[in-house]
Scaffold this active site. Sequence first.
Site, PDB file in Angstrom:
ATOM      1  N   LEU A  27      41.551  68.392 116.926  1.00 60.60           N
ATOM      2  CA  LEU A  27      42.190  69.418 117.755  1.00 60.60           C
ATOM      3  C   LEU A  27      41.313  70.625 118.092  1.00 60.60           C
ATOM      4  O   LEU A  27      41.680  71.434 118.925  1.00 60.60           O
ATOM      5  CB  LEU A  27      43.453  69.936 117.040  1.00 60.60           C
ATOM      6  CG  LEU A  27      44.515  68.883 116.719  1.00 60.60           C
ATOM      7  CD1 LEU A  27      45.635  69.507 115.880  1.00 60.60           C
ATOM      8  CD2 LEU A  27      45.098  68.291 118.001  1.00 60.60           C
ATOM      9  N   ARG A 144      46.496  76.394 115.775  1.00 60.93           N
ATOM     10  CA  ARG A 144      46.312  77.466 114.807  1.00 60.93           C
ATOM     11  C   ARG A 144      47.083  78.730 115.200  1.00 60.93           C
ATOM     12  O   ARG A 144      47.379  79.574 114.355  1.00 60.93           O
ATOM     13  CB  ARG A 144      44.820  77.769 114.637  1.00 60.93           C
ATOM     14  CG  ARG A 144      44.009  76.508 114.268  1.00 60.93           C
ATOM     15  CD  ARG A 144      42.962  76.764 113.243  1.00 60.93           C
ATOM     16  NE  ARG A 144      43.522  77.299 112.017  1.00 60.93           N
ATOM     17  CZ  ARG A 144      42.805  77.680 110.963  1.00 60.93           C
ATOM     18  NH1 ARG A 144      41.507  77.575 110.989  1.00 60.93           N
ATOM     19  NH2 ARG A 144      43.388  78.171 109.889  1.00 60.93           N
ATOM     20  N   GLU A 180      40.012  85.579 114.336  1.00 65.66           N
ATOM     21  CA  GLU A 180      39.993  84.433 113.417  1.00 65.66           C
ATOM     22  C   GLU A 180      39.881  84.865 111.962  1.00 65.66           C
ATOM     23  O   GLU A 180      39.537  84.079 111.081  1.00 65.66           O
ATOM     24  CB  GLU A 180      38.855  83.483 113.803  1.00 65.66           C
ATOM     25  CG  GLU A 180      38.984  82.916 115.207  1.00 65.66           C
ATOM     26  CD  GLU A 180      39.856  81.655 115.315  1.00 65.66           C
ATOM     27  OE1 GLU A 180      39.829  80.809 114.427  1.00 65.66           O
ATOM     28  OE2 GLU A 180      40.583  81.539 116.337  1.00 65.66           O
ATOM     29  N   HIS A 254      32.833  79.543 113.790  1.00 73.40           N
ATOM     30  CA  HIS A 254      33.087  80.796 113.066  1.00 73.40           C
ATOM     31  C   HIS A 254      31.748  81.269 112.500  1.00 73.40           C
ATOM     32  O   HIS A 254      30.893  80.442 112.150  1.00 73.40           O
ATOM     33  CB  HIS A 254      34.042  80.576 111.878  1.00 73.40           C
ATOM     34  CG  HIS A 254      35.450  80.286 112.268  1.00 73.40           C
ATOM     35  ND1 HIS A 254      36.201  79.311 111.666  1.00 73.40           N
ATOM     36  CD2 HIS A 254      36.261  80.866 113.186  1.00 73.40           C
ATOM     37  CE1 HIS A 254      37.416  79.285 112.196  1.00 73.40           C
ATOM     38  NE2 HIS A 254      37.480  80.217 113.133  1.00 73.40           N
ATOM     39  N   CYS A 375      35.818  78.125 103.676  1.00 69.93           N
ATOM     40  CA  CYS A 375      36.968  78.147 104.596  1.00 69.93           C
ATOM     41  C   CYS A 375      38.283  78.098 103.836  1.00 69.93           C
ATOM     42  O   CYS A 375      39.293  78.609 104.303  1.00 69.93           O
ATOM     43  CB  CYS A 375      36.965  76.930 105.512  1.00 69.93           C
ATOM     44  SG  CYS A 375      35.595  76.864 106.638  1.00 69.93           S
TER      45      CYS A 375
HETATM   46  O1  SUG Z   1      39.893  76.156 112.967  1.00 74.12           O
HETATM   47  N1  SUG Z   1      39.692  72.879 111.787  1.00 74.12           N
HETATM   48  C1  SUG Z   1      39.610  74.282 111.531  1.00 74.12           C
HETATM   49  C2  SUG Z   1      38.532  74.539 110.521  1.00 74.12           C
HETATM   50  C3  SUG Z   1      38.526  75.949 110.062  1.00 74.12           C
HETATM   51  C4  SUG Z   1      37.371  76.281 109.210  1.00 74.12           C
HETATM   52  N2  SUG Z   1      37.422  77.634 108.792  1.00 74.12           N
HETATM   53  C5  SUG Z   1      36.365  78.446 108.655  1.00 74.12           C
HETATM   54  N3  SUG Z   1      35.203  78.212 109.171  1.00 74.12           N
HETATM   55  N4  SUG Z   1      36.557  79.575 108.032  1.00 74.12           N
HETATM   56  C6  SUG Z   1      39.347  75.058 112.818  1.00 74.12           C
HETATM   57  O2  SUG Z   1      38.597  74.556 113.658  1.00 74.12           O
HETATM   58  C7  SUG Z   1      40.723  70.900 112.747  1.00 74.12           C
HETATM   59  C8  SUG Z   1      42.101  70.338 112.802  1.00 74.12           C
HETATM   60  C9  SUG Z   1      42.147  69.050 113.537  1.00 74.12           C
HETATM   61  O3  SUG Z   1      41.248  68.766 114.299  1.00 74.12           O
HETATM   62  O4  SUG Z   1      43.162  68.356 113.367  1.00 74.12           O
HETATM   63  C10 SUG Z   1      40.744  72.380 112.481  1.00 74.12           C
HETATM   64  O5  SUG Z   1      41.651  73.072 112.862  1.00 74.12           O
END
Ligand code: SUG
Length: 453
Positions: A27, A144, A180, A254, A375
Amino acid sequence: MLAREANYANEANYDGLIGPTHNYGGLSAGNLASAKNKGLIAAPRAAALQGLQKMKLMADAGLVQGVLPPQARPNLAELRRMGFTGRDENVLAAAWRANPVLVRTMCSASSMWAANAATVSPSADWSDGRLHLTPANLSTMLHRSIEHAQTGRALRAAFPSESHVCVHDALPMQSTYADEGAANHVRLCAGHGAPGVELFVYGRDALSGEQTAKFPARQTLQASQIIAARHGLDASRTVFAKQAAKVIDAGAFHNDVVCVGAAQCLFYHEDAFADTQRVLADIDKASDGLFTPQFVEVANKDVPIKAAISAYLFNSMLVQFPGESRLTLVAPTETENNPYTKAYCDKLVASNGPIGAVQYVDVRQSMRNGGGPACLRLRVVLTKAEQAAANQKMLLDERLYERLRVWVNTHYREALAPDDLGDPALMRESFTALDALTKIMGLGDDFYPFQRQ
Ligand code: SUG
């Protein structure tokens, strides 16, 4: 390395407990792992146990470890807002018929990545003497953007004392304010309880009209500035730094994919910032009279940016374990398995710099969605009084760890494919699990929207 002062405070890690719908929906555009692993069969039970294991490691090492409960998924309230009506099962079935991707979006277990839950400013950084938290609106990604209200609820449950803690509302849901959370925020200090320098890293100045070429820049300068103002930060101790556009387009969605900081140490990749010399000079100036910053820059020749991003070297937790004089990098096993990052870590430990040890943890299930050890946690500096006023039932001890393990083993599926997300049985299993969790963690019987129906 950290001064033990009269204003002593602990840095607690609050981890997102991985939820029963953990899956690989692909996603997140710009998050290379999420795109690459789209459609894989996920293992929610193993994922949650891996997360718990990491939490236990930290707690056993003597750090304060908190637990943030997963959010209720599928998010039926959102589906109802989109016009699907009737009994819960009917809402899910109609939404699935309309568009399975929509349902997958409403099923993501993404609240596990607690580094995106909020930006946190310790009370030492503001004169009102309270700890300040702003839940991130996460407005760039649909899956998100539906987290912040429940995140606020979880944070208020964790920190119920308004005389010690202020939990703000998220910024408005508009791209100018895209935020974020702590994934784009670093705090450097002489001691956790001493005033620090807060570094906000943004990818986009929304009022300048600029865009990144390929992938979205998820954090704006405007969001960072508003949070710094809300948190009452001293402007002379606050630094705003721009992420390099090319590093976002290389997959650093990020800043914490290419940079991590703790105590006086900033550990970052040479490509991380648009203007590195300026960032370092700004930090030097902001820390004047407080501490001497230590910069550990990783050069492309040692770790090419591609390797840094795929092995998640910087998405490690940089922690000071009790009794250790130097910092420990808690890195994912992927860092150990990559020849560049492993060689770099070996060199780091052998040097006499601020990072004295590297410990590898297995969080593979989360990693496949682009979420490393860093994360999964939200750092919250707590003074003794703030820690005493925090919800003790959300802090991990041996008993809670054991209960959560049993809970995961009882309620979670071993395997989950993206097409399973339309299954009404999964929805019921998930809600039953979360209802049981509220009892284990003492969250009350109106914590989740499905409990309030
Ligand atoms: O927001 N992955 C999250 C990963 C977040 C990582 N957080 C930090 N770097 N602090 C994002 O991209 C993937 C979910 C999916 O593809 O089903 C996702 O949302």
